[in-house]
Design a protein around this motif. Structure first.
Motif, mmCIF file in Angstrom:
data_model
loop_
_atom_site.group_PDB
_atom_site.id
_atom_site.type_symbol
_atom_site.label_atom_id
_atom_site.label_comp_id
_atom_site.label_asym_id
_atom_site.label_seq_id
_atom_site.Cartn_x
_atom_site.Cartn_y
_atom_site.Cartn_z
ATOM 1 N N TRP A 1 0.313 11.741 -2.120
ATOM 2 C CA TRP A 1 -0.328 13.012 -2.423
ATOM 3 C C TRP A 1 0.660 14.108 -2.816
ATOM 4 C CZ3 TRP A 1 -4.952 12.686 -4.004
ATOM 5 C CH2 TRP A 1 -5.780 11.676 -3.526
ATOM 6 N N PRO A 2 1.780 14.273 -2.113
ATOM 7 C CA PRO A 2 2.741 15.288 -2.591
ATOM 8 C C PRO A 2 3.286 14.967 -3.989
ATOM 9 C CG PRO A 2 3.229 14.707 -0.328
ATOM 10 C CD PRO A 2 2.177 13.764 -0.798
ATOM 11 N N LEU A 3 3.559 13.689 -4.263
ATOM 12 C CA LEU A 3 4.048 13.336 -5.593
ATOM 13 C C LEU A 3 2.985 13.537 -6.663
ATOM 14 C CD1 LEU A 3 6.277 10.202 -4.914
ATOM 15 C CD2 LEU A 3 6.993 12.548 -5.407
ATOM 16 N N GLY B 1 3.491 15.908 -9.828
ATOM 17 C CA GLY B 1 3.263 15.382 -11.169
ATOM 18 C C GLY B 1 2.228 16.186 -11.945
ATOM 19 N N LEU B 2 1.130 16.546 -11.299
ATOM 20 C CA LEU B 2 0.117 17.361 -11.967
ATOM 21 C C LEU B 2 0.661 18.746 -12.287
ATOM 22 C CD1 LEU B 2 -3.100 16.332 -10.003
ATOM 23 C CD2 LEU B 2 -2.479 15.749 -12.360
ATOM 24 N N GLY B 3 1.471 19.290 -11.392
ATOM 25 C CA GLY B 3 2.090 20.594 -11.644
ATOM 26 C C GLY B 3 3.017 20.547 -12.847
ATOM 27 N N ARG C 1 0.842 -1.191 0.000
ATOM 28 C CA ARG C 1 0.000 0.000 0.000
ATOM 29 C C ARG C 1 0.881 1.246 0.000
ATOM 30 N NH1 ARG C 1 -2.645 3.434 3.623
ATOM 31 N NH2 ARG C 1 -4.664 4.085 2.849
ATOM 32 N N ILE C 2 0.564 2.202 -0.857
ATOM 33 C CA ILE C 2 1.349 3.430 -0.964
ATOM 34 C C ILE C 2 1.001 4.344 0.198
ATOM 35 C CG2 ILE C 2 1.782 5.473 -2.368
ATOM 36 C CD1 ILE C 2 1.132 3.766 -4.802
ATOM 37 N N ASP C 3 2.028 4.844 0.844
ATOM 38 C CA ASP C 3 1.858 5.757 1.966
ATOM 39 C C ASP C 3 1.272 7.070 1.449
ATOM 40 O OD1 ASP C 3 2.010 7.317 4.211
ATOM 41 O OD2 ASP C 3 4.148 6.968 4.567
#
Length: 144
Positions: free
Chosen positions: A18-20, A24-26, A11-13
């Motif tokens: 969320w910061p990544l 990525g969206l930025g 499971r991804i922490d």
């Protein structure tokens, strides 16, 4: 077997996810803005963009998947890591060397464009990579 998604080890922490995702969206928004502000002609950019996606999904990803399965099946576990690293590095070198290998961009009037013998250069780099892989594999095999 515990199927609770909250306790799965893969499971991804969320503190990382969320910061990544925001970064990525930025970066995607920045790339989109650069494409639209610099007036990149879509008739030239579109085929490269779509072609890159198609080439990745229909060519590169299957090659990597089949290659990984073959390495897992054929290469002994004691030397698998060096071989995998060698294959990854070889793939990166070949992807970046494609324009030089295909002689794209050479200009006879400008000798500074693609001035080297790229097939020989790529062979030297790949030879160096695989020499190190062989040394690392021999060392790993002796340890096993």
């Amino acid at each position: 077997m515990n199927l609770d998604p909250a306790t799965r080890p893969d499971r991804i922490d969320p503190r990382i996810f969320w910061p990544l995702l925001v970064v990525g969206l930025g970066l995607a928004a920045w790339g989109f803005r650069l494409t639209t502000v610099t007036h990149v002609p879509l008739h030239a950019f579109g085929p490269w963009f779509v072609g890159g996606i198609v080439a990745h999904d229909l060519v590169l990803a299957p090659i990597v998947f089949v290659g990984g399965a073959l390495v897992r099946r054929v290469v002994p576990a004691s030397v698998r890591a060096p071989v995998q690293v060698g294959l990854i590095l070889s793939g990166v070198v070949l992807v970046f060397a494609i324009p030089g290998l295909l002689d794209k961009g050479r200009d006879l009037g400008n000798t500074s464009k693609l001035p080297n013998d790229y097939p020989v250069s790529v062979a030297i780099v790949l030879g160096a990579i695989w020499a190190v892989v062989l040394l690392a594999a021999a060392r790993a095999h002796r340890r096993a």
